[in-house]
Design a protein around this motif. Structure first.
Motif, mmCIF file in Angstrom:
data_model
loop_
_atom_site.group_PDB
_atom_site.id
_atom_site.type_symbol
_atom_site.label_atom_id
_atom_site.label_comp_id
_atom_site.label_asym_id
_atom_site.label_seq_id
_atom_site.Cartn_x
_atom_site.Cartn_y
_atom_site.Cartn_z
ATOM 1 N N PRO A 126 -1.934 -10.724 5.061
ATOM 2 C CA PRO A 126 -3.069 -11.186 4.302
ATOM 3 C C PRO A 126 -2.664 -12.039 3.104
ATOM 4 O O PRO A 126 -3.511 -12.479 2.355
ATOM 5 N N GLY A 127 -1.398 -12.303 2.906
ATOM 6 C CA GLY A 127 -0.966 -13.111 1.765
ATOM 7 C C GLY A 127 -0.470 -12.233 0.652
ATOM 8 O O GLY A 127 0.707 -12.033 0.502
ATOM 9 N N ASN A 128 -1.370 -11.680 -0.119
ATOM 10 C CA ASN A 128 -0.979 -10.846 -1.240
ATOM 11 C C ASN A 128 -0.993 -9.397 -0.806
ATOM 12 O O ASN A 128 -2.032 -8.791 -0.654
ATOM 13 N N GLY A 129 0.175 -8.822 -0.616
ATOM 14 C CA GLY A 129 0.282 -7.440 -0.176
ATOM 15 C C GLY A 129 0.158 -6.453 -1.309
ATOM 16 O O GLY A 129 0.345 -5.275 -1.109
ATOM 17 N N GLY A 130 -0.114 -6.913 -2.500
ATOM 18 C CA GLY A 130 -0.283 -6.023 -3.638
ATOM 19 C C GLY A 130 1.045 -5.670 -4.270
ATOM 20 O O GLY A 130 2.101 -6.045 -3.819
ATOM 21 N N GLY A 131 0.995 -4.949 -5.346
ATOM 22 C CA GLY A 131 2.188 -4.464 -6.008
ATOM 23 C C GLY A 131 2.864 -5.488 -6.878
ATOM 24 O O GLY A 131 3.813 -5.183 -7.561
ATOM 25 N N GLY A 132 2.404 -6.729 -6.885
ATOM 26 C CA GLY A 132 3.083 -7.744 -7.654
ATOM 27 C C GLY A 132 2.274 -8.308 -8.783
ATOM 28 O O GLY A 132 2.618 -9.327 -9.338
ATOM 29 N N GLY A 133 1.155 -7.705 -9.076
ATOM 30 C CA GLY A 133 0.319 -8.220 -10.144
ATOM 31 C C GLY A 133 -0.632 -9.262 -9.610
ATOM 32 O O GLY A 133 -0.639 -9.603 -8.435
ATOM 33 N N ASN A 134 -1.460 -9.804 -10.492
ATOM 34 C CA ASN A 134 -2.494 -10.721 -10.038
ATOM 35 C C ASN A 134 -1.987 -12.136 -9.791
ATOM 36 O O ASN A 134 -2.744 -12.960 -9.320
ATOM 37 N N ASN A 135 -0.746 -12.455 -10.093
ATOM 38 C CA ASN A 135 -0.199 -13.773 -9.803
ATOM 39 C C ASN A 135 0.581 -13.805 -8.495
ATOM 40 O O ASN A 135 1.121 -14.834 -8.130
ATOM 41 N N ALA A 136 0.658 -12.683 -7.797
ATOM 42 C CA ALA A 136 1.448 -12.604 -6.571
ATOM 43 C C ALA A 136 0.804 -13.445 -5.476
ATOM 44 O O ALA A 136 -0.374 -13.334 -5.210
ATOM 45 N N LYS A 137 1.616 -14.296 -4.863
ATOM 46 C CA LYS A 137 1.173 -15.083 -3.727
ATOM 47 C C LYS A 137 1.590 -14.415 -2.418
ATOM 48 O O LYS A 137 0.929 -14.563 -1.405
ATOM 49 N N LEU A 138 2.696 -13.676 -2.456
ATOM 50 C CA LEU A 138 3.228 -13.020 -1.267
ATOM 51 C C LEU A 138 4.128 -11.878 -1.711
ATOM 52 O O LEU A 138 4.847 -12.009 -2.705
ATOM 53 N N THR A 139 4.072 -10.767 -0.992
ATOM 54 C CA THR A 139 4.985 -9.667 -1.257
ATOM 55 C C THR A 139 5.671 -9.274 0.044
ATOM 56 O O THR A 139 5.166 -9.539 1.129
ATOM 57 N N ALA A 140 6.828 -8.643 -0.089
ATOM 58 C CA ALA A 140 7.566 -8.160 1.076
ATOM 59 C C ALA A 140 8.207 -6.829 0.729
ATOM 60 O O ALA A 140 8.733 -6.654 -0.366
ATOM 61 N N ASP A 141 8.154 -5.905 1.662
ATOM 62 C CA ASP A 141 8.828 -4.617 1.532
ATOM 63 C C ASP A 141 10.227 -4.784 2.114
ATOM 64 O O ASP A 141 10.389 -4.875 3.326
ATOM 65 N N LEU A 142 11.234 -4.854 1.263
ATOM 66 C CA LEU A 142 12.601 -5.116 1.700
ATOM 67 C C LEU A 142 13.217 -3.948 2.459
ATOM 68 O O LEU A 142 14.301 -4.082 3.026
ATOM 69 N N GLY A 143 12.526 -2.822 2.500
ATOM 70 C CA GLY A 143 12.979 -1.705 3.308
ATOM 71 C C GLY A 143 12.625 -1.874 4.785
ATOM 72 O O GLY A 143 13.225 -1.255 5.650
ATOM 73 N N SER A 144 11.634 -2.743 5.060
ATOM 74 C CA SER A 144 11.196 -2.918 6.446
ATOM 75 C C SER A 144 11.016 -4.374 6.868
ATOM 76 O O SER A 144 10.835 -4.643 8.057
#
Length: 147
Positions: free
Chosen positions: A35-53
């Motif tokens: 969906p683009g912004n996976g959350g957890g990065g604040g309101n300026n996040a364009k993209l997030t990634a879980d580096l564990g998976s």
């Protein structure tokens, strides 16, 4: 074959070709929709990634939220990744893929013009003449955030 049948068949072929081009644009290295912004990065996040998976291997990539994120080296530091705008500077479409064999970002669908960019965003092959915009990467724990 009557003219009406010919035009009808031609329209069907063009519709299928367009649908195929759109399907090619949605390709990413993950089977799950992003969906683009996976959350957890604040309101300026364009993209997030879980580096564990996600993005576990060099050459793996993710496209979403106007960003292409590529793992370019081992380790979970910001310098192990490249984050660039996923908007091609030639025709404004979304780049299609990262080719880990050539180490180039390719814009080959639906525009079909064949521009290619390095992981620094520089134009390798035109017709594009302007580089992709670099994005900011932050890592907290196993969460990578692009802004």
């Amino acid at each position: 074959m009557e003219r009406r049948d010919f035009v009808s068949n031609l329209s069907m072929v063009l519709a299928l070709a367009c649908a195929g081009g759109l399907a090619a644009c949605s390709k990413s290295s993950s089977d799950a929709p992003d969906p683009g912004n996976g959350g957890g990065g604040g309101n300026n996040a364009k993209l997030t990634a879980d580096l564990g998976s996600e993005l576990l291997n060099t050459g793996s990539f993710k496209i979403g939220g106007g960003v292409i994120l590529i793992r370019i080296a081992a380790g979970n530091t910001a310098s192990s990744f490249a984050a660039l705008s996923s908007t091609c500077t030639h025709q404004g479409c979304t780049v299609a893929t990262f080719n880990s064999s050539s180490n180039l970002i390719e814009c080959n669908a639906p525009c079909g013009h064949g521009s290619r960019y390095t992981t620094t965003g520089a134009v390798q092959t035109g017709p594009a003449t302007n580089p992709l915009t670099k994005m900011t990467i932050a890592i907290s724990g196993n969460t990578l955030t692009v802004s």
